[in-house]
Design an enzyme around this catalytic site. Structure first.
Site, PDB file in Angstrom:
ATOM      1  CG  PHE A   1      36.933  40.628  51.159  1.00 25.75           C
ATOM      2  CD1 PHE A   1      35.986  39.973  50.491  1.00 25.75           C
ATOM      3  CD2 PHE A   1      38.349  40.603  50.931  1.00 25.75           C
ATOM      4  CE1 PHE A   1      36.336  39.435  49.246  1.00 25.75           C
ATOM      5  CE2 PHE A   1      38.657  40.049  49.717  1.00 25.75           C
ATOM      6  CZ  PHE A   1      37.732  39.458  48.935  1.00 25.75           C
TER       7      PHE A   1
ATOM      8  CE  LYS B   1      41.819  44.972  43.457  1.00 26.40           C
ATOM      9  NZ  LYS B   1      42.815  43.965  43.647  1.00 26.40           N
TER      10      LYS B   1
ATOM     11  CE  LYS C   1      39.125  45.558  38.442  1.00 26.72           C
ATOM     12  NZ  LYS C   1      39.835  44.399  38.214  1.00 26.72           N
TER      13      LYS C   1
ATOM     14  CD  GLU D   1      35.742  45.014  51.626  1.00 26.75           C
ATOM     15  OE1 GLU D   1      34.925  44.355  52.235  1.00 26.75           O
ATOM     16  OE2 GLU D   1      36.226  44.601  50.410  1.00 26.75           O
TER      17      GLU D   1
ATOM     18  NE  ARG E   1      39.312  36.035  39.021  1.00 21.40           N
ATOM     19  CZ  ARG E   1      39.537  37.269  38.838  1.00 21.40           C
ATOM     20  NH1 ARG E   1      40.538  37.836  39.292  1.00 21.40           N
ATOM     21  NH2 ARG E   1      38.978  37.651  37.643  1.00 21.40           N
TER      22      ARG E   1
ATOM     23  CD  GLU F   1      43.222  39.560  47.560  1.00 23.43           C
ATOM     24  OE1 GLU F   1      44.327  39.761  46.572  1.00 23.43           O
ATOM     25  OE2 GLU F   1      42.280  39.026  47.415  1.00 23.43           O
TER      26      GLU F   1
END
Length: 199
Positions: free
Chosen positions: A105, A27, A183, A25, A47, A76
């Site tokens: 996501f 970012k 990531k 994906e 978060r 996000e």
């Protein structure tokens, strides 16, 4: 008051995974957001568990338009610039709260069922059914499958994006640091410097 839950947090990749059991994906440079709907009640959590329901009204309104009356989304929150790239400075400024949208996501619950134990492939299928029709303020985060990962990462760097997150398709959602979410960050992106400057 903060809510007691944890997001799945990707770990830094040593190299971009390229096997067939991975997806990749883009970012986005924004704020991680959990969207919870129960009937007409929609709440947004950051978060660290802060209640941001009043901060992003368009996400709340769009969540009420989705067909399911109960779900939990992971995604996000972003502000997009004229190129369609996420603009963290604009998001951070709070001047564009009314324009913030969500790239979803993951789907952790649906219709009262806990989906977090299902493999990512099944959660993605359910997420696509829920959010697949392109809505203006909650969109399905795009992803690519398998061997394209390293090429996708190079392209994101070339275009000045933050990087990619690679995830194993057969794994359940794991709260906290998650080795099957990895990531790969663009070292020339401002987000990379923001993290580096914290140490």
């Amino acid at each position: 008051m903060a809510r007691a839950f944890e997001f799945a947090i990707p770990v830094p990749a040593k190299a971009v995974p390229d096997g067939p059991d991975w997806i990749h994906e883009i970012k986005f440079d924004g704020f991680r957001l959990r969207v919870e709907r129960a009937g007409e009640a929609v709440r947004l959590f950051s978060r660290n568990g802060a209640d941001w329901t009043g901060r992003y009204p368009r996400i709340v309104e769009t969540a009420r338009k989705l067909k399911a009356s109960q779900f939990i989304l992971d995604g996000e929150a972003v502000v997009l610039d004229l190129r369609g790239y996420s603009d963290f400075d604009a998001l951070l400024s709070r001047r564009y709260d009314a324009d913030v949208q969500l790239y979803a996501f993951d789907l952790l619950a649906l219709g009262g069922d806990d989906l977090s134990r299902l493999p990512l492939s099944m959660r993605k299928t359910n997420l696509q059914r829920l959010v697949g029709r392109r809505l203006e303020d909650i969109q399905l985060a795009p992803f690519e499958v398998g061997e394209i990962g390293p090429d996708l990462y190079r392209q994101t760097c070339k275009h000045g994006l933050e990087g990619i997150v690679s995830k194993q398709l057969d794994r359940a959602y794991k709260m906290g640091r998650c080795a099957h979410w990895q990531k790969s960050k663009n070292p020339n992106h401002p987000a990379y410097r923001r993290v580096r400057d914290q140490f």
